[in-house]
Design a protein around this motif. Structure first.
Motif, short mmCIF file in Angstrom:
data_model
loop_
_atom_site.label_atom_id
_atom_site.label_comp_id
_atom_site.label_asym_id
_atom_site.label_seq_id
_atom_site.Cartn_x
_atom_site.Cartn_y
_atom_site.Cartn_z
N TYR A 152 0.96 -1.30 -0.06
CA TYR A 152 0.08 0.03 0.04
C TYR A 152 1.01 1.17 0.10
CZ TYR A 152 -3.35 3.42 1.93
OH TYR A 152 -4.09 4.80 2.11
N VAL A 153 1.85 1.33 0.74
CA VAL A 153 2.75 2.54 1.08
C VAL A 153 3.48 2.84 -0.24
CG1 VAL A 153 4.67 3.54 2.00
CG2 VAL A 153 2.80 2.44 3.51
N LEU A 154 4.24 1.61 -0.73
CA LEU A 154 4.87 1.91 -2.10
C LEU A 154 4.16 2.28 -3.25
CD1 LEU A 154 7.23 -1.44 -1.66
CD2 LEU A 154 7.88 1.00 -1.13
N VAL A 155 2.70 1.66 -3.47
CA VAL A 155 2.16 1.87 -4.43
C VAL A 155 1.45 3.41 -4.29
CG1 VAL A 155 0.06 1.65 -5.66
CG2 VAL A 155 1.39 -0.32 -5.06
N ILE A 213 3.37 10.06 -9.51
CA ILE A 213 2.67 10.27 -11.04
C ILE A 213 1.78 11.39 -11.10
CG2 ILE A 213 1.11 9.02 -12.54
CD1 ILE A 213 2.64 6.56 -12.07
N ASN A 214 1.13 11.54 -10.25
CA ASN A 214 0.06 12.64 -9.95
C ASN A 214 0.66 13.96 -9.98
OD1 ASN A 214 -2.63 13.44 -7.74
ND2 ASN A 214 -2.20 14.02 -9.95
N LEU A 215 1.62 14.20 -9.11
CA LEU A 215 2.37 15.42 -8.75
C LEU A 215 2.96 15.81 -9.90
CD1 LEU A 215 2.78 15.23 -5.25
CD2 LEU A 215 1.10 16.43 -6.21
N ARG A 216 3.71 15.02 -10.76
CA ARG A 216 4.67 15.09 -11.82
C ARG A 216 3.99 15.63 -12.86
NH1 ARG A 216 8.57 16.67 -14.40
NH2 ARG A 216 9.78 15.06 -15.75
N TYR A 217 2.72 14.79 -13.26
CA TYR A 217 2.21 14.99 -14.73
C TYR A 217 0.74 15.68 -14.52
CZ TYR A 217 5.71 11.67 -16.28
OH TYR A 217 6.79 11.38 -16.44
N SER A 218 -0.01 15.74 -13.49
CA SER A 218 -0.98 16.55 -13.35
C SER A 218 -1.44 16.73 -12.00
CB SER A 218 -2.47 15.61 -13.85
OG SER A 218 -2.59 14.50 -13.12
N PRO A 219 -0.53 17.87 -11.60
CA PRO A 219 -0.53 18.41 -10.25
C PRO A 219 -1.84 19.23 -10.04
CG PRO A 219 1.04 19.75 -11.46
CD PRO A 219 0.60 18.52 -12.27
N GLN A 220 -2.59 19.82 -11.06
CA GLN A 220 -3.74 20.69 -10.77
C GLN A 220 -4.96 19.91 -10.22
OE1 GLN A 220 -2.16 20.07 -13.84
NE2 GLN A 220 -3.71 19.17 -15.34
N TYR A 221 -4.94 18.64 -10.53
CA TYR A 221 -6.11 17.42 -10.11
C TYR A 221 -5.29 16.41 -9.34
CZ TYR A 221 -9.83 14.42 -9.59
OH TYR A 221 -10.99 13.43 -9.18
N LEU A 222 -5.68 16.53 -7.70
CA LEU A 222 -5.04 15.51 -7.04
C LEU A 222 -5.78 14.30 -6.98
CD1 LEU A 222 -3.61 17.73 -4.16
CD2 LEU A 222 -2.28 16.89 -6.07
N TRP A 223 -5.75 13.30 -7.89
CA TRP A 223 -6.52 12.28 -8.09
C TRP A 223 -6.19 10.99 -7.17
CZ3 TRP A 223 -3.46 8.34 -9.46
CH2 TRP A 223 -2.42 8.62 -10.37
N PHE A 224 -4.78 10.74 -6.65
CA PHE A 224 -4.45 9.78 -5.92
C PHE A 224 -4.96 9.69 -4.50
CE2 PHE A 224 -1.67 13.33 -4.14
CZ PHE A 224 -1.87 13.13 -2.78
N MET A 252 -6.12 5.87 -2.71
CA MET A 252 -5.61 6.07 -1.21
C MET A 252 -6.88 5.67 -0.30
SD MET A 252 -3.63 8.70 0.67
CE MET A 252 -2.09 8.54 0.04
N LEU A 253 -8.04 6.43 -0.73
CA LEU A 253 -8.94 6.21 0.24
C LEU A 253 -9.63 4.75 0.15
CD1 LEU A 253 -11.08 7.53 2.21
CD2 LEU A 253 -12.39 7.92 0.32
N GLY A 254 -9.90 4.10 -1.05
CA GLY A 254 -10.49 2.96 -1.24
C GLY A 254 -9.57 1.95 -0.78
N TRP A 255 -8.34 1.99 -1.01
CA TRP A 255 -7.46 0.72 -0.61
C TRP A 255 -7.22 1.09 0.83
CZ3 TRP A 255 -2.06 -0.60 -3.57
CH2 TRP A 255 -1.76 -1.51 -2.91
#
Length: 99
Positions: A31-34, A41-52, A56-59
């Motif tokens: 969980y921590v590694l993924v 990936i989120n902060l590097r390629y689409s920082p305007q929308y924090l989808w991660f 994180m919530l579901g898992w």
């Protein structure tokens, strides 16, 4: 002989409990590694929308339930509840038998 059987059963239950806890720690590590990878990936390629946060919530909810089970913390339908229900049904059956 009976004492040996009881001791062996206790050993098997303890061994199963250790395997459950070990499985939980493996689950926690993955969980921590993924999540770190997804954050990157989120902060590097689409920082305007924090989808991660969504995975994180579901898992995380699944991880929470895994932890509760691994450490035998079941406040609602745990072993004590089972024992009370079994006793209740046995008492009920006994009462119906003598009526």
């Amino acid at each position: 002989m009976e004492q040996f059987n009881q001791e062996f059963e206790r050993y098997q239950r303890a061994q199963k409990q250790v395997e459950e806890i070990k499985g939980f720690y493996g689950h926690l590590l993955s969980y921590v590694l993924v999540m770190l990878f997804l954050m990157f990936i989120n902060l590097r390629y689409s920082p305007q929308y924090l989808w991660f946060f969504w995975p994180m919530l579901g898992w995380g909810i699944g991880l929470l339930f895994h932890g509760l089970k691994a450490f035998n913390y079941t406040p609602f339908l745990g072993k004590e509840w089972e024992q009370r229900k079994i006793k209740e049904f046995m008492d009920q059956e006994k009462q119906n038998k003598y009526e």
